[in-house]
Scaffold this motif. Structure first.
Motif, PDB file in Angstrom:
ATOM      1  N   ARG A  72       0.857  -1.184   0.000  1.00 14.99           N
ATOM      2  CA  ARG A  72       0.000   0.000   0.000  1.00 14.99           C
ATOM      3  C   ARG A  72       0.893   1.234   0.000  1.00 14.99           C
ATOM      4  O   ARG A  72       1.965   1.235   0.615  1.00 14.99           O
ATOM      5  N   VAL A  73       0.433   2.293  -0.648  1.00 18.13           N
ATOM      6  CA  VAL A  73       1.224   3.523  -0.716  1.00 18.13           C
ATOM      7  C   VAL A  73       1.501   4.061   0.684  1.00 18.13           C
ATOM      8  O   VAL A  73       2.614   4.530   0.970  1.00 18.13           O
ATOM      9  N   GLY A 100       6.413   7.054  -7.069  1.00 23.59           N
ATOM     10  CA  GLY A 100       7.266   7.625  -6.020  1.00 23.59           C
ATOM     11  C   GLY A 100       6.784   8.984  -5.576  1.00 23.59           C
ATOM     12  O   GLY A 100       6.923   9.365  -4.398  1.00 23.59           O
ATOM     13  N   THR A 101       6.192   9.756  -6.504  1.00 21.53           N
ATOM     14  CA  THR A 101       5.596  11.037  -6.135  1.00 21.53           C
ATOM     15  C   THR A 101       4.411  10.813  -5.206  1.00 21.53           C
ATOM     16  O   THR A 101       4.245  11.523  -4.203  1.00 21.53           O
ATOM     17  N   SER A 102       3.582   9.818  -5.517  1.00 20.17           N
ATOM     18  CA  SER A 102       2.437   9.515  -4.649  1.00 20.17           C
ATOM     19  C   SER A 102       2.884   9.100  -3.256  1.00 20.17           C
ATOM     20  O   SER A 102       2.223   9.414  -2.263  1.00 20.17           O
ATOM     21  N   ALA A 121       8.377  16.778  -8.053  1.00 23.03           N
ATOM     22  CA  ALA A 121       7.370  15.784  -8.442  1.00 23.03           C
ATOM     23  C   ALA A 121       7.494  15.546  -9.940  1.00 23.03           C
ATOM     24  O   ALA A 121       7.336  16.486 -10.724  1.00 23.03           O
ATOM     25  N   VAL A 122       7.748  14.305 -10.334  1.00 28.38           N
ATOM     26  CA  VAL A 122       8.017  13.993 -11.740  1.00 28.38           C
ATOM     27  C   VAL A 122       6.922  13.100 -12.328  1.00 28.38           C
ATOM     28  O   VAL A 122       6.792  11.929 -11.958  1.00 28.38           O
ATOM     29  N   ASP A 123       6.103  13.672 -13.202  1.00 24.25           N
ATOM     30  CA  ASP A 123       5.214  12.930 -14.097  1.00 24.25           C
ATOM     31  C   ASP A 123       4.240  12.002 -13.383  1.00 24.25           C
ATOM     32  O   ASP A 123       4.082  10.836 -13.770  1.00 24.25           O
ATOM     33  N   GLN A 124       3.561  12.521 -12.373  1.00 26.76           N
ATOM     34  CA  GLN A 124       2.552  11.726 -11.666  1.00 26.76           C
ATOM     35  C   GLN A 124       1.233  12.499 -11.594  1.00 26.76           C
ATOM     36  O   GLN A 124       1.203  13.625 -11.110  1.00 26.76           O
ATOM     37  N   PRO A 125       0.130  11.911 -12.087  1.00 26.46           N
ATOM     38  CA  PRO A 125      -1.167  12.574 -11.977  1.00 26.46           C
ATOM     39  C   PRO A 125      -1.646  12.652 -10.527  1.00 26.46           C
ATOM     40  O   PRO A 125      -1.252  11.836  -9.687  1.00 26.46           O
ATOM     41  N   ALA A 126      -2.510  13.602 -10.249  1.00 27.04           N
ATOM     42  CA  ALA A 126      -3.088  13.719  -8.915  1.00 27.04           C
ATOM     43  C   ALA A 126      -4.043  12.574  -8.615  1.00 27.04           C
ATOM     44  O   ALA A 126      -4.273  12.231  -7.459  1.00 27.04           O
ATOM     45  N   ALA A 127      -4.605  11.983  -9.651  1.00 26.42           N
ATOM     46  CA  ALA A 127      -5.464  10.801  -9.512  1.00 26.42           C
ATOM     47  C   ALA A 127      -5.325   9.997 -10.804  1.00 26.42           C
ATOM     48  O   ALA A 127      -5.511  10.543 -11.889  1.00 26.42           O
ATOM     49  N   VAL A 128      -5.008   8.722 -10.687  1.00 29.95           N
ATOM     50  CA  VAL A 128      -4.743   7.904 -11.870  1.00 29.95           C
ATOM     51  C   VAL A 128      -6.020   7.319 -12.455  1.00 29.95           C
ATOM     52  O   VAL A 128      -6.183   7.245 -13.667  1.00 29.95           O
ATOM     53  N   ALA A 129      -6.961   6.925 -11.595  1.00 28.42           N
ATOM     54  CA  ALA A 129      -8.205   6.312 -12.060  1.00 28.42           C
ATOM     55  C   ALA A 129      -9.346   7.320 -11.981  1.00 28.42           C
ATOM     56  O   ALA A 129      -9.497   8.033 -10.983  1.00 28.42           O
ATOM     57  N   PHE A 204      -3.179  -1.449  -7.758  1.00 33.08           N
ATOM     58  CA  PHE A 204      -4.579  -1.126  -7.487  1.00 33.08           C
ATOM     59  C   PHE A 204      -4.681  -0.039  -6.420  1.00 33.08           C
ATOM     60  O   PHE A 204      -5.412   0.947  -6.585  1.00 33.08           O
ATOM     61  N   ASP A 205      -3.915  -0.191  -5.343  1.00 27.23           N
ATOM     62  CA  ASP A 205      -3.949   0.816  -4.270  1.00 27.23           C
ATOM     63  C   ASP A 205      -3.450   2.155  -4.780  1.00 27.23           C
ATOM     64  O   ASP A 205      -4.060   3.205  -4.518  1.00 27.23           O
ATOM     65  N   HIS A 206      -2.343   2.137  -5.503  1.00 24.68           N
ATOM     66  CA  HIS A 206      -1.756   3.370  -6.034  1.00 24.68           C
ATOM     67  C   HIS A 206      -2.734   4.101  -6.942  1.00 24.68           C
ATOM     68  O   HIS A 206      -2.945   5.319  -6.803  1.00 24.68           O
TER      69      HIS A 206
END
Length: 283
Positions: A72-73, A100-102, A121-129, A204-206
């Motif tokens: 889990r994150v 890693g940003t999350s 913070a490198v290339d990570q959306p605020a929400a993936v799903a 899934f958790d991420h």
């Protein structure tokens, strides 16, 4: 990359990290899902000795132990706190790429930003799903890559009999155009070290996390990095930068880096942007 070290987390898991040591200000770099600290091999060399670079293989990844628990994150953020405590890092710079940003966002959410001087913070959306309660505009702004059904389908593929092929296709989708074969092979090789029993629940958790409420509470100087050639749309990185007070944004054009991996594709350009930000006088 530096001296190899090992620590045991508060829940008894052995993790492997690398530390360049030296007198430079510490920079802790966190890799993405399924990958390893070898993602930052060019940064350990290129950013040191001006700074002390610390990287980590998350549990279930690389050379770290692969237990049957903790994917889990939030637990990964606790592992990072264990690492900082183990190394006696009371104050450091933080860089996260992709998941890693999350992990850093979870770290800030649980433990605050008091130990962090600057954040990248490198290339990570605020929400993936894209969850059903988001409007279409919110889904686009947050950078959602797929809907919940898509997430479930990907997880099922990764856990199923064609998991190896699905994993490769997932990695290939992070590159635009025709990637360097050696670079693609390297990334695919690194992701193979994470077993499905670890990677699937973690993914899934991420992907189920929504960090939009955390962003406005990040009160340290922040640089957000995106790529025109990445599967993560730069629009999502502009959104992250707009939500974090005072954050800067740098988007690499496709002519400089054409994938989710700018630190591997064009290390000098990436190191220059990150090094300049970390050395700035912004307080």
């Amino acid at each position: 990359m530096g001296a190899v070290g090992r620590l045991t987390t508060s829940d008894g898991v052995r993790l492997v990290y690398q530390d360049t040591g030296g007198e430079g200000f510490p920079l802790v770099m966190l890799h993405g899902w399924g990958q390893t600290q070898e993602m930052f091999r060019h940064q350990a060399r290129g950013l040191a000795p001006a700074r002390r670079v610390v990287t980590l293989d998350f549990r279930g990844h690389g050379r770290s132990a692969k237990p049957r628990h903790g994917y889990r994150v939030a637990r990964f953020a606790a592992d990072v706190r264990d690492l900082a405590d183990h190394l006696g890092l009371d104050r450091f710079d933080a860089l996260g790429w992709s998941m890693g940003t999350s992990v850093w966002w979870s770290f800030f959410d649980q433990y605050g930003t008091g130990r962090v001087r600057r954040f990248v913070a490198v290339d990570q959306p605020a929400a993936v799903a894209a969850v059903p309660w988001m409007s279409v505009e919110e889904q686009q702004q947050s950078g959602a890559i797929f809907d919940v059904a898509g997430l479930l389908a990907l997880a099922a593929e990764l856990a199923g009999p064609r998991g190896e092929q699905a994993r490769y296709e997932f990695v290939r989708g992070m590159f635009s155009g025709s990637p360097d074969p050696a670079l693609l092979s390297f990334v695919a090789e690194q992701i193979a070290s994470t077993p499905a029993y670890a990677g699937v629940p973690l993914l899934f958790d991420h992907c189920a996390q929504d960090w939009r409420d955390v962003l406005p509470r990040i009160d340290v100087p922040t640089l957000v990095i995106g790529c025109d050639g990445s599967h993560v749309h730069p629009r999502s990185q502009r959104y992250v930068a707009d939500r974090i007070p005072g954050a800067r944004l740098h988007v690499f054009p496709a002519s400089v880096a054409n994938s989710h991996f700018p630190f591997l594709e064009n290390p000098p350009a990436f190191n220059d942007v990150v090094g300049t930000f970390l050395s700035s006088t912004q307080s």
